[in-house]
Design a protein around this motif. Sequence first.
Motif, PDB file in Angstrom:
ATOM      1  N   ILE A 179       0.837  -1.200   0.000  1.00  0.00           N
ATOM      2  CA  ILE A 179       0.000   0.000   0.000  1.00  0.00           C
ATOM      3  C   ILE A 179       0.868   1.245   0.000  1.00  0.00           C
ATOM      4  CG2 ILE A 179      -1.683   1.356   1.319  1.00  0.00           C
ATOM      5  CD1 ILE A 179      -2.907  -1.046   0.026  1.00  0.00           C
ATOM      6  N   ARG A 180       1.921   1.239   0.834  1.00  0.00           N
ATOM      7  CA  ARG A 180       2.812   2.403   0.885  1.00  0.00           C
ATOM      8  C   ARG A 180       3.461   2.665  -0.470  1.00  0.00           C
ATOM      9  NH1 ARG A 180       4.585  -0.292   5.483  1.00  0.00           N
ATOM     10  NH2 ARG A 180       6.687  -0.620   4.628  1.00  0.00           N
ATOM     11  N   GLU A 181       3.943   1.610  -1.110  1.00  0.00           N
ATOM     12  CA  GLU A 181       4.624   1.773  -2.393  1.00  0.00           C
ATOM     13  C   GLU A 181       3.639   2.208  -3.480  1.00  0.00           C
ATOM     14  OE1 GLU A 181       6.747  -1.795  -3.277  1.00  0.00           O
ATOM     15  OE2 GLU A 181       8.379  -1.322  -1.893  1.00  0.00           O
ATOM     16  N   LEU A 182       2.431   1.642  -3.457  1.00  0.00           N
ATOM     17  CA  LEU A 182       1.426   2.006  -4.454  1.00  0.00           C
ATOM     18  C   LEU A 182       1.053   3.481  -4.343  1.00  0.00           C
ATOM     19  CD1 LEU A 182      -0.644   1.274  -6.642  1.00  0.00           C
ATOM     20  CD2 LEU A 182      -2.244   0.667  -4.816  1.00  0.00           C
ATOM     21  N   LEU A 183       0.756   3.927  -3.125  1.00  0.00           N
ATOM     22  CA  LEU A 183       0.383   5.328  -2.929  1.00  0.00           C
ATOM     23  C   LEU A 183       1.556   6.253  -3.242  1.00  0.00           C
ATOM     24  CD1 LEU A 183      -1.752   5.157   0.351  1.00  0.00           C
ATOM     25  CD2 LEU A 183      -2.513   5.176  -2.016  1.00  0.00           C
ATOM     26  N   ASN A 184       2.758   5.815  -2.917  1.00  0.00           N
ATOM     27  CA  ASN A 184       3.942   6.623  -3.219  1.00  0.00           C
ATOM     28  C   ASN A 184       4.075   6.836  -4.726  1.00  0.00           C
ATOM     29  OD1 ASN A 184       6.746   7.753  -2.328  1.00  0.00           O
ATOM     30  ND2 ASN A 184       7.207   6.317  -3.969  1.00  0.00           N
ATOM     31  N   GLU A 185       3.933   5.755  -5.488  1.00  0.00           N
ATOM     32  CA  GLU A 185       4.079   5.844  -6.941  1.00  0.00           C
ATOM     33  C   GLU A 185       2.993   6.722  -7.564  1.00  0.00           C
ATOM     34  OE1 GLU A 185       4.248   1.925  -8.525  1.00  0.00           O
ATOM     35  OE2 GLU A 185       6.099   1.400  -7.459  1.00  0.00           O
ATOM     36  N   ILE A 186       1.754   6.515  -7.127  1.00  0.00           N
ATOM     37  CA  ILE A 186       0.636   7.274  -7.698  1.00  0.00           C
ATOM     38  C   ILE A 186       0.756   8.756  -7.366  1.00  0.00           C
ATOM     39  CG2 ILE A 186      -1.859   7.672  -7.584  1.00  0.00           C
ATOM     40  CD1 ILE A 186      -2.193   4.667  -7.139  1.00  0.00           C
ATOM     41  N   LEU A 187       0.983   9.063  -6.096  1.00  0.00           N
ATOM     42  CA  LEU A 187       1.004  10.463  -5.667  1.00  0.00           C
ATOM     43  C   LEU A 187       2.281  11.184  -6.084  1.00  0.00           C
ATOM     44  CD1 LEU A 187      -0.634   9.979  -2.163  1.00  0.00           C
ATOM     45  CD2 LEU A 187      -1.701  10.831  -4.265  1.00  0.00           C
ATOM     46  N   THR A 188       3.377  10.454  -6.201  1.00  0.00           N
ATOM     47  CA  THR A 188       4.610  11.059  -6.705  1.00  0.00           C
ATOM     48  C   THR A 188       4.420  11.462  -8.158  1.00  0.00           C
ATOM     49  OG1 THR A 188       6.049   9.819  -5.200  1.00  0.00           O
ATOM     50  CG2 THR A 188       7.067  10.692  -7.178  1.00  0.00           C
ATOM     51  N   ASP A 189       3.738  10.618  -8.913  1.00  0.00           N
ATOM     52  CA  ASP A 189       3.450  10.942 -10.309  1.00  0.00           C
ATOM     53  C   ASP A 189       2.584  12.193 -10.423  1.00  0.00           C
ATOM     54  OD1 ASP A 189       4.923   8.925 -11.398  1.00  0.00           O
ATOM     55  OD2 ASP A 189       3.250   7.530 -11.635  1.00  0.00           O
ATOM     56  N   GLU A 190       1.827  12.471  -9.370  1.00  0.00           N
ATOM     57  CA  GLU A 190       0.994  13.670  -9.372  1.00  0.00           C
ATOM     58  C   GLU A 190       1.784  14.909  -8.932  1.00  0.00           C
ATOM     59  OE1 GLU A 190      -2.406  13.986 -10.298  1.00  0.00           O
ATOM     60  OE2 GLU A 190      -1.818  12.051 -11.190  1.00  0.00           O
ATOM     61  N   GLY A 191       3.059  14.719  -8.621  1.00  0.00           N
ATOM     62  CA  GLY A 191       3.916  15.846  -8.259  1.00  0.00           C
ATOM     63  C   GLY A 191       4.060  16.099  -6.771  1.00  0.00           C
ATOM     64  N   HIS A 192       3.510  15.200  -5.936  1.00  0.00           N
ATOM     65  CA  HIS A 192       3.585  15.392  -4.491  1.00  0.00           C
ATOM     66  C   HIS A 192       4.847  14.747  -3.902  1.00  0.00           C
ATOM     67  CE1 HIS A 192      -0.421  16.952  -4.736  1.00  0.00           C
ATOM     68  NE2 HIS A 192      -0.925  15.811  -5.140  1.00  0.00           N
ATOM     69  N   THR A 193       5.250  15.208  -2.734  1.00  0.00           N
ATOM     70  CA  THR A 193       6.371  14.631  -1.998  1.00  0.00           C
ATOM     71  C   THR A 193       5.796  13.702  -0.927  1.00  0.00           C
ATOM     72  OG1 THR A 193       7.740  16.602  -2.321  1.00  0.00           O
ATOM     73  CG2 THR A 193       8.368  15.110  -0.542  1.00  0.00           C
ATOM     74  N   ILE A 194       6.209  12.442  -0.965  1.00  0.00           N
ATOM     75  CA  ILE A 194       5.617  11.444  -0.084  1.00  0.00           C
ATOM     76  C   ILE A 194       6.582  11.018   1.022  1.00  0.00           C
ATOM     77  CG2 ILE A 194       4.446   9.208   0.021  1.00  0.00           C
ATOM     78  CD1 ILE A 194       3.089  11.397  -1.728  1.00  0.00           C
ATOM     79  N   TYR A 195       6.074  10.977   2.256  1.00  0.00           N
ATOM     80  CA  TYR A 195       6.810  10.459   3.399  1.00  0.00           C
ATOM     81  C   TYR A 195       6.058   9.214   3.855  1.00  0.00           C
ATOM     82  CZ  TYR A 195       8.816  15.126   3.342  1.00  0.00           C
ATOM     83  OH  TYR A 195       9.433  16.278   2.949  1.00  0.00           O
ATOM     84  N   ALA A 196       6.783   8.111   4.061  1.00  0.00           N
ATOM     85  CA  ALA A 196       6.127   6.855   4.406  1.00  0.00           C
ATOM     86  C   ALA A 196       6.469   6.402   5.815  1.00  0.00           C
ATOM     87  CB  ALA A 196       6.515   5.764   3.397  1.00  0.00           C
ATOM     88  N   ALA A 197       5.463   5.858   6.504  1.00  0.00           N
ATOM     89  CA  ALA A 197       5.657   5.315   7.845  1.00  0.00           C
ATOM     90  C   ALA A 197       4.915   3.989   7.915  1.00  0.00           C
ATOM     91  CB  ALA A 197       5.125   6.281   8.898  1.00  0.00           C
ATOM     92  N   GLU A 198       5.592   2.966   8.455  1.00  0.00           N
ATOM     93  CA  GLU A 198       4.963   1.646   8.538  1.00  0.00           C
ATOM     94  C   GLU A 198       4.302   1.409   9.882  1.00  0.00           C
ATOM     95  OE1 GLU A 198       7.905  -1.305   7.950  1.00  0.00           O
ATOM     96  OE2 GLU A 198       9.093  -0.764   9.728  1.00  0.00           O
ATOM     97  N   SER A 199       4.400   2.382  10.776  1.00  0.00           N
ATOM     98  CA  SER A 199       3.813   2.229  12.106  1.00  0.00           C
ATOM     99  C   SER A 199       3.493   3.593  12.689  1.00  0.00           C
ATOM    100  CB  SER A 199       4.786   1.498  13.038  1.00  0.00           C
ATOM    101  OG  SER A 199       5.948   2.287  13.246  1.00  0.00           O
ATOM    102  N   ALA A 200       2.721   3.581  13.761  1.00  0.00           N
ATOM    103  CA  ALA A 200       2.391   4.834  14.448  1.00  0.00           C
ATOM    104  C   ALA A 200       3.646   5.467  15.025  1.00  0.00           C
ATOM    105  CB  ALA A 200       1.367   4.558  15.557  1.00  0.00           C
ATOM    106  N   ALA A 201       4.592   4.645  15.486  1.00  0.00           N
ATOM    107  CA  ALA A 201       5.831   5.159  16.067  1.00  0.00           C
ATOM    108  C   ALA A 201       6.611   5.972  15.035  1.00  0.00           C
ATOM    109  CB  ALA A 201       6.686   4.007  16.585  1.00  0.00           C
ATOM    110  N   GLN A 202       6.730   5.447  13.822  1.00  0.00           N
ATOM    111  CA  GLN A 202       7.425   6.170  12.762  1.00  0.00           C
ATOM    112  C   GLN A 202       6.668   7.438  12.395  1.00  0.00           C
ATOM    113  OE1 GLN A 202       8.391   3.807   9.326  1.00  0.00           O
ATOM    114  NE2 GLN A 202       9.788   2.468  10.447  1.00  0.00           N
ATOM    115  N   ALA A 203       5.351   7.347  12.356  1.00  0.00           N
ATOM    116  CA  ALA A 203       4.526   8.508  12.008  1.00  0.00           C
ATOM    117  C   ALA A 203       4.703   9.622  13.037  1.00  0.00           C
ATOM    118  CB  ALA A 203       3.058   8.091  11.922  1.00  0.00           C
ATOM    119  N   ARG A 204       4.805   9.251  14.316  1.00  0.00           N
ATOM    120  CA  ARG A 204       5.021  10.243  15.375  1.00  0.00           C
ATOM    121  C   ARG A 204       6.327  10.997  15.144  1.00  0.00           C
ATOM    122  NH1 ARG A 204       3.833   5.808  18.924  1.00  0.00           N
ATOM    123  NH2 ARG A 204       1.670   5.849  19.660  1.00  0.00           N
ATOM    124  N   LYS A 205       7.397  10.257  14.829  1.00  0.00           N
ATOM    125  CA  LYS A 205       8.706  10.880  14.625  1.00  0.00           C
ATOM    126  C   LYS A 205       8.673  11.860  13.454  1.00  0.00           C
ATOM    127  CE  LYS A 205      11.427   7.040  16.479  1.00  0.00           C
ATOM    128  NZ  LYS A 205      12.462   5.999  16.180  1.00  0.00           N
TER     129      LYS A 205
END
Length: 227
Positions: free
Chosen positions: A13-39
Motif C-alpha cells: 500500500i505504501r509503495e502504491l500510494l507513493n508511486e501514484i502520488l509522486t506521479d501527481e507531483g507530491h512529496t511522499i513520506y512513508a511510515a509503517e507504524s504509528a511510532a514512525q509517524a510520530r517521529k
Amino acid sequence: MASILVVDDEMGIRELLNEILTDEGHTIYAAESAAQARKIREQMRPDLVLLDIWMPETDGITLLKEWSKTGQLTMPVVMMSGHATIDTAVEATRIGALNFLEKPIALQKLLKTVSKALESSPKFVEPEEGKISQGTPASTSVPKTAVVESALLPPEGEYISGIAKTYFDLPLREARDLFEKAYFEHQMLIMGGSMTKISEYTGLERTHLYRKLKALGIDTSRNKSES
C-alpha cells in the motif's frame, strides 16, 4: 506540490500510494507504524496524512486521538481501511478525520479525495508557475538527521550534479527525475553509499529505494551486499 504522509503497515500500500502520488507531483513520506509517524510529525507538518486504521501495536484511531490531544492535528487526515465499520468511520470523523478511503483504493477515488483534502489544508496553496509548495517544518531548528523537508536550489546559473536551473523549463516528470537523480547522488556521497542510512534519512523502504535508484540510472551494484 504537497507533502503527504502515508501511514500504513502494508508495504504494498505504501509503495502504491507513493508511486501514484509522486506521479501527481507530491512529496511522499512513508511510515509503517504509528511510532514512525510520530517521529515524522515531530519533525515536520505535512499538508495531508493518509492514515491506516488497522495497524499492529498502535492503530490509526489511537494515533489520531493522540495528535488531537497534543495539538498536532493541524493538517487534514484521511483514514484508510478495508475492514472498518460505519461506527469506526464516524468515530474517526468525530475525532477530527476529514474523510475515509476504503481499500482496495480506486485510483480516481484516491486522487479526488486527496485533491479535496488539500483544499482544506490550512497552509497548502497550489504552486504558481515556477514556484514550489513545501511542507512546513515543526520548528525552525531541525536536526541534521530529520526527514528532508525542502530542496534548496542553487543561485541562477549554478548547477546541481551538472543540471542547470533551467530544468524548470522541462516537463514536470523530466524535471523531477533530474532533480531526484541529483538528490540521491548527493545523499550517496554524504552517506558514504550506505543504503541503510539513505533509506532511514529519506523514509523510503530499501526495496523501493533500490528500485528508485535503478529507475534513475544510479549504479547501486557496490551496495548490494550491504546488510
